[in-house]
Every structure is written in C-alpha cells, then in structure tokens.
Design an enzyme around this catalytic site. Sequence first.
Site, PDB file in Angstrom:
ATOM      1  CB  CYS A  74      -5.143  -1.146   4.243  1.00 32.59           C
ATOM      2  SG  CYS A  74      -4.600  -0.985   5.960  1.00 32.59           S
ATOM      3  CE  LYS A  82      -8.004   1.800   3.044  1.00 31.44           C
ATOM      4  NZ  LYS A  82      -6.820   1.940   3.937  1.00 31.44           N
ATOM      5  CD  GLU A 103      -2.734   1.115   2.554  1.00 30.31           C
ATOM      6  OE1 GLU A 103      -3.807   1.742   2.521  1.00 30.31           O
ATOM      7  OE2 GLU A 103      -2.377   0.444   3.542  1.00 30.31           O
TER       8      GLU A 103
END
Length: 342
Positions: free
Chosen positions: A172, A137, A47
């Site tokens: 994540c 995200k 990430e």
Amino acid sequence: MRRMTVVRAAAVQAPPVYLDKTASTARAVDLLEQAKAGGADLVVFAESWLPGYPEWLSYGVSWYDARQPKDLFGRFSRNSVTLRGPEVSAIAEAAGRLGVVVVLGISERDDEFSHGTLFNTAVVIDEQGRVRNAHRKPVPTYFEKMVWGLGDASGLQVVDSPAAGRVAAMLCWENWMPLARFVLHAAGEQVHAALWPDVPEFNVLATRSYAFEGRCFVVSAGTRLLGRDLPDDLRDCGAFGPDPVDDERLLLKGGSTVAGPDGCVIATAALEDDLLFADLDLDLIAGEQQIMDVAGHYNRPDLFQLTVHRSATPQVTFAAEDDAGAGAVSRAATGRTAGPPG
C-alpha cells in the site's frame, strides 16, 4: 512459446471468504490452480487478502462505541494467520505442487512473542513451496494503526527465483516511501508486487511511477469486495455505515494494474475479473536502464547515502545470569531473524 525471460504474472482480484481464514485458504488454493491453468509463473494476492482487508475502519471508530470495534478486532485477530500455521503452509504446498511463485498479503499474528499485536505482512513463496521472505509493513497507514503494529526492514529484500525473476513486495502506501523504494531498486528487483486494498486511479499513478523510477515491472493487486461478499452479520451491524449493505454495494473496487519498466500500463482488470494476467518480458529492463538506473549510474553516492537497519526489531530483551555467573546473557524476543526465513 514464450521466451524464458518472459514471466506470466497473475494479480488476484477475487475476494477472500471475508474474515474466514480456513475458507479463504481453500479459495486461495483454487485461485492458484486457475492462475496456473492460465499459464501463470507468478501470482500476487492483495494486501491483507488473508483474511480480508479491515475496510470497516474507513467508516470510523467511535471511542464511545467501544464494544463493536473490539468485537471486530477480536474476530479479525482470530482469523489472522501465523507464518508457520496451516493456512500459509497449505498455500505454500499448492505453490510447490503447481510450480508458481506466490506473493500473499496476510494479517500476521505472531503467537510466540507478540501475543496481541498483528502485522500487515507480504509473504513471498517460491516455486518449490518454500517461504522465502516475510515483509512487515513498517508504518500502518492512517486508521490501520487501529489493527496493525509497526514492522521493520528485515524483510525489505528481493527473492531471486528461476520461475519469476527477482521479486520483491511492498504494501500500500509503503510504495510512496522514497527510501524503502530505493532499497529494493538497489537490490535489483525485476518484478515488484505492490499490494493494495484496491487500486483506484491514484494508486495506478503510484504503480506507473514506481515502475518508471525502478525500471521494473509492477504488479499492483487490489481486491474486489461487494456487499454480497460480507458475512450476513456484518451487513447490517453498522460497521460499514448507518445503512444496511446491499448485494451490489462496492466496498473495494479491485482495479488491479500492471505497468512496465517504461512506466506504461500493460494490463488493467475489469471489475468482474477474478484474475488479471500479463506477460512481463524481463529483457526490456536493461534497455530502460540505459536512460536511468536510480541506484546505479543515475545515483550520486558521494552526495547521498542510505543506511538500512535489517535487524528485526525486538519487542522485549531478556537478560539473565548464567549458571556459572560469568555474566549476562541477552535474548531478543522477536521470533524473527534478519533475512529470509527457511
């Protein structure tokens, strides 16, 4: 010789050149060459690997010490990258030259329509060097809201590749979002790239759970970041706590892990590993799906339904009269379209 259904995956655990997008891009290309030399078909970076995860946020941001957070964000923003910029282009060129599929975590800057907002993005590049998908995200986690804006579902999809199978990626804590997971399970992903800052034990549990639920392989990539990996001026500025950061201080532990479709771990990186390799036998997936296919025979669409809005979320919509006065013409200012770019 490995069968064609076996994909060799490599998770990158080596750190970037922290907050230096140009030097990090060169390091990424070098790591791709190392991964290819090890036989990799698929290479997964962690990430925000480019230009580095904003780990200083873990140590708190004070409202009354506004200068340092602003300076750090400015530096982070200037080293964030665009999808069509030279950094992603150089990595895509290397992917095509080497014939590997790449999943790359970036801090994305959209200079066309959102000049100040950054996005936490996973980019999928195929073995021909084409950017096939970019997934932002949808919800930055906890303190991440200080640096990243909200993404959407336009990139929540699978990329089908001859070299690596059906690949998808999430970032994540998004890997704990039940409905987002279901979308990718329903899309038939075979290899799931889970991009984390690092992969402590709690995230290993998520890796195994996702693999078991989705009946897929999960490559969880996490970065190893030591004090020596920080620029000198960040080691004693107080951003990482009150004490100066020494060479051996562990900021991110790496911990990259690969799990199979039965939920069992098949590979775990040691701290010193720059790359973690694992062979993924895609033929094993069908056997595991006999027991459970959460988007197939183990689903009840008559009871549960999910609607996904794949359109990119507009930040601004412009309306104007056309020259003929025939009515208003609207244009959504997002700079992105639903579906894979390219």
